[in-house]
Design an enzyme around this catalytic site. Structure first.
Site, PDB file in Angstrom:
ATOM      1  CE  LYS A 142      45.471  12.292  -4.380  1.00 37.91           C
ATOM      2  NZ  LYS A 142      45.832  11.374  -5.183  1.00 37.91           N
ATOM      3  CG  ASN A 143      43.371  10.108  -6.768  1.00 38.97           C
ATOM      4  OD1 ASN A 143      44.430  10.831  -6.696  1.00 38.97           O
ATOM      5  ND2 ASN A 143      43.954   8.913  -5.752  1.00 38.97           N
ATOM      6  CB  CYS A 186      56.410   7.436  -5.844  1.00 39.22           C
ATOM      7  SG  CYS A 186      55.167   6.499  -5.046  1.00 39.22           S
ATOM      8  NE  ARG A 236      52.141   5.340  -8.003  1.00 47.31           N
ATOM      9  CZ  ARG A 236      51.528   6.017  -7.788  1.00 47.31           C
ATOM     10  NH1 ARG A 236      51.911   7.085  -6.201  1.00 47.31           N
ATOM     11  NH2 ARG A 236      50.136   6.249  -8.577  1.00 47.31           N
ATOM     12  CG  ASP A 254      44.956   5.212  -3.273  1.00 45.12           C
ATOM     13  OD1 ASP A 254      43.838   5.781  -3.789  1.00 45.12           O
ATOM     14  OD2 ASP A 254      45.998   4.300  -3.370  1.00 45.12           O
ATOM     15  NE  ARG A 256      51.456  14.648  -3.280  1.00 43.14           N
ATOM     16  CZ  ARG A 256      51.361  12.917  -3.947  1.00 43.14           C
ATOM     17  NH1 ARG A 256      52.241  12.904  -3.566  1.00 43.14           N
ATOM     18  NH2 ARG A 256      50.476  12.713  -5.103  1.00 43.14           N
TER      19      ARG A 256
HETATM   20  C1  EPZ Z   1      45.967   5.397  -9.247  1.00 39.74           C
HETATM   21  O1  EPZ Z   1      47.370   5.889  -9.364  1.00 39.74           O
HETATM   22  C2  EPZ Z   1      45.862   6.678  -8.746  1.00 39.74           C
HETATM   23  N1  EPZ Z   1      45.827   8.066  -8.479  1.00 39.74           N
HETATM   24  C3  EPZ Z   1      46.402   5.800  -6.428  1.00 39.74           C
HETATM   25  O2  EPZ Z   1      45.911   6.431  -5.882  1.00 39.74           O
HETATM   26  C4  EPZ Z   1      46.225   4.909  -6.476  1.00 39.74           C
HETATM   27  O3  EPZ Z   1      46.831   4.226  -5.407  1.00 39.74           O
HETATM   28  C5  EPZ Z   1      46.114   3.912  -7.452  1.00 39.74           C
HETATM   29  O4  EPZ Z   1      45.279   4.366  -9.125  1.00 39.74           O
HETATM   30  C6  EPZ Z   1      44.998   2.360  -8.174  1.00 39.74           C
HETATM   31  O5  EPZ Z   1      44.013   2.456  -7.374  1.00 39.74           O
HETATM   32  C7  EPZ Z   1      45.224   8.814  -9.092  1.00 39.74           C
HETATM   33  O6  EPZ Z   1      44.178   8.711  -9.461  1.00 39.74           O
HETATM   34  C8  EPZ Z   1      46.105  10.464  -9.481  1.00 39.74           C
HETATM   35  P1  EPZ Z   1      47.591   2.198 -11.615  1.00 39.74           P
HETATM   36  P2  EPZ Z   1      48.013   5.126 -10.785  1.00 39.74           P
HETATM   37  O7  EPZ Z   1      48.327   3.033 -13.304  1.00 39.74           O
HETATM   38  O8  EPZ Z   1      46.579   4.762 -11.824  1.00 39.74           O
HETATM   39  C9  EPZ Z   1      51.121  -0.687 -13.198  1.00 39.74           C
HETATM   40  C10 EPZ Z   1      46.354   8.248  -3.562  1.00 39.74           C
HETATM   41  O9  EPZ Z   1      46.688   8.172  -2.649  1.00 39.74           O
HETATM   42  N2  EPZ Z   1      50.941   0.097 -13.736  1.00 39.74           N
HETATM   43  O10 EPZ Z   1      46.542   2.354 -11.118  1.00 39.74           O
HETATM   44  O11 EPZ Z   1      49.323   5.342 -11.036  1.00 39.74           O
HETATM   45  C11 EPZ Z   1      51.564  -0.582 -11.374  1.00 39.74           C
HETATM   46  O12 EPZ Z   1      53.416  -0.240 -11.158  1.00 39.74           O
HETATM   47  C12 EPZ Z   1      47.238   7.906  -5.178  1.00 39.74           C
HETATM   48  O13 EPZ Z   1      45.637   8.884  -4.239  1.00 39.74           O
HETATM   49  C13 EPZ Z   1      52.276   0.006 -14.715  1.00 39.74           C
HETATM   50  O14 EPZ Z   1      52.842  -1.420 -14.773  1.00 39.74           O
HETATM   51  O15 EPZ Z   1      47.643   3.435 -10.490  1.00 39.74           O
HETATM   52  C14 EPZ Z   1      50.069  -1.216 -10.210  1.00 39.74           C
HETATM   53  O16 EPZ Z   1      50.780  -1.776  -9.956  1.00 39.74           O
HETATM   54  C15 EPZ Z   1      48.397   6.989  -4.711  1.00 39.74           C
HETATM   55  N3  EPZ Z   1      52.001  -0.445 -16.064  1.00 39.74           N
HETATM   56  C16 EPZ Z   1      48.915  -0.973 -10.881  1.00 39.74           C
HETATM   57  O17 EPZ Z   1      49.837  -0.907 -12.248  1.00 39.74           O
HETATM   58  C17 EPZ Z   1      51.251   1.298 -16.182  1.00 39.74           C
HETATM   59  O18 EPZ Z   1      52.115   1.987 -17.174  1.00 39.74           O
HETATM   60  C18 EPZ Z   1      48.438  -0.126 -10.242  1.00 39.74           C
HETATM   61  O19 EPZ Z   1      48.778   1.192 -11.051  1.00 39.74           O
HETATM   62  C19 EPZ Z   1      50.742   1.790 -15.199  1.00 39.74           C
HETATM   63  C20 EPZ Z   1      50.305   1.146 -13.824  1.00 39.74           C
END
Ligand code: EPZ
Length: 421
Positions: free
Chosen positions: A22-23, A117, A122, A308, A400
């Protein structure tokens, strides 16, 4: 809303096939917006999130054809608008991934801000700041990101990301692919899905190097062509079924997967007492009827333990032998499954971002509610090891991210069925 009813007590035993990631699917479908020719994406999972992104592309006027094997051909030459509406983005936050490609290829984008969410606020500040550093003009107003490129074309630059962000790295990598000059992304995410996206961009004629390390260098090109790309297997789906088999003291053979992407997960399963046999695309796990031993883990960006997979290991720890601690370092609120498991008789204490799990012999069925994709999956796993019928509500979360979860678990001998609410 549909519900799942699981009658616990069966040891899982059988073979299943893993679906595409998915990702990986989501950024790669977004990347089709960068190409001047048709891009065919294969091995896509049949998931709500993938359908949502395909619908979003269609709304923009992009021509999307889907064949019977779910290979999707995207041709952006017919694109008419550059707008990602709230009604779609609110159901799938990864829609933010269209922002970079729209800006890079068409110089403008209007993308609804993904709300927070269940697992955390996020924010997408790192995505926006990176695009501004590349010359985009970004304004956030009434819940939307309004972006444009006054200079006509994004400019390559050096970006140092404050936090490791998977989709932030992906958005900026896609934007840089068509920018003028070179972009270097420091503190980049190393996830396999980032590498898969880089591979696809390079097949389109891009020049991306270093994906999979924390420094990615992208030489911008003037245009990108169509290509054919099959997404990698889903490592989190793989891990979920392996943990389910371990929790039920069962045996499983997982096919069409990528064992080399799961080192941290496989190491913990071995610590839990699993006997593992691997080849290029298959993982066999056998508990030989033994109860899993409790494990301790700390989530962190790849190649460490994926956040995850945290909820799934918490479910296994709930019935494991001994006490294990689970520490979540990526998201601020990703333990909502714990209170649901405690209602099923688990003994899990939360202390800040750590769950202390004292294993019990078995759980007791209860009606439980899911709050996010992986929490939902962990409650299904808890149901597999609970006495009685566990009813998991709000399973749209599950749809999803898990293709045909009840069919795959039935194939493994679980007693599970979906009932319309
Ligand atoms: C990706 O989400 C995945 N989704 C998530 O999978 C996964 O949990 C996550 O990466 C962490 O591995 C997809 O790839 C579609 P991040 P993402 O940006 O990119 C902070 C699932 O279950 N952050 O790596 O949204 C954020 O708050 C989903 O399949 C900022 O502060 O996660 C978090 O604490 C859930 N500012 C950390 O970084 C930003 O601009 C990591 O988030 C972006 C992120």
């Amino acid at each position: 809303m549909d519900r799942l009813i699981i009658t616990g007590g069966n040891r899982l035993d059988g073979d299943i096939r893993i679906s595409g990631s998915k990702n990986s699917s989501l950024p790669i479908l977004a990347a089709t917006l960068l190409a001047d020719g048709p891009v065919t994406v294969g091995n896509l999972p049949h998931l709500q999130d993938v359908t949502t992104l395909i619908e979003l592309l269609g709304r923009m006027g992009v021509h999307v054809t889907i064949d019977d094997r779910m290979n999707v051909e995207v041709n952006v030459s017919t694109i008419e608008e550059f707008h990602a509406p709230y009604e779609l983005v609110k159901t799938m936050r990864a829609s933010i991934l269209v922002l970079g490609p729209l800006l890079a290829h068409f110089g403008r984008a209007e993308v609804s801000l993904p709300g927070g969410c269940a697992i955390g606020t996020r924010p997408v500040d790192l995505h926006l700041r990176g695009l501004e550093a590349m010359g985009a003009e970004v304004e956030v107003a009434n819940g939307y990101v309004y972006a444009s490129v006054p200079g006509g074309r994004l400019k390559g630059t050096r970006l140092v990301l404050d936090t490791v962000t998977v989709t932030g790295t992906e958005n900026l990598m896609m934007a840089a692919a068509l920018a003028e000059g070179t972009t270097i992304i420091e503190n980049a995410a190393r996830e396999p899905e980032v590498v898969d996206l880089a591979d696809c961009l390079n097949k389109m004629g891009g020049h991306v190097q270093g994906a999979g390390t924390d420094t990615i260098t992208i030489e911008g090109v003037v245009s990108l062509s169509g290509t054919v790309h099959n997404v990698i297997p889903d490592r989190i789906e793989t891990g979920t079924y392996l943990v389910a088999a371990a929790a039920t003291s069962g045996r499983i053979r997982v096919k069409d997967t990528a064992p080399h992407l799961l080192d941290a997960v496989l190491q913990k399963l071995q610590e839990a007492g699993a006997k593992l046999t691997l080849d290029e695309t298959t993982i066999e796990l056998d508990m030989e009827g033994r109860r899993p031993k409790a494990i301790s883990l700390k989530t962190a960006p790849y190649p460490a333990m994926p956040t995850d997979m945290q909820a799934q290991f918490t479910a296994m720890n709930a019935v494991a032998e001994g006490t294990g601690t689970i520490t979540e370092t990526v998201f601020e609120n990703r333990f909502m499954h714990v209170q649901e498991m405690n209602r099923m008789g688990a003994d899990i204490q939360l202390q800040a971002n750590t769950a202390i799990c004292r294993g019990v012999d078995h759980l007791t069925a209860a009606p439980v509610m899911a709050t996010d994709l992986r929490a939902s999956a962990s409650l299904v796993l808890a149901g597999l090891v609970a006495e009685g019928d566990t009813i998991v509500d709000r399973i749209y979360h599950i749809d999803r991210g898990y293709e045909c979860i009840e069919e795959k678990l039935q194939l493994l001998g679980a007693s599970i069925r979906r009932v319309p609410a």
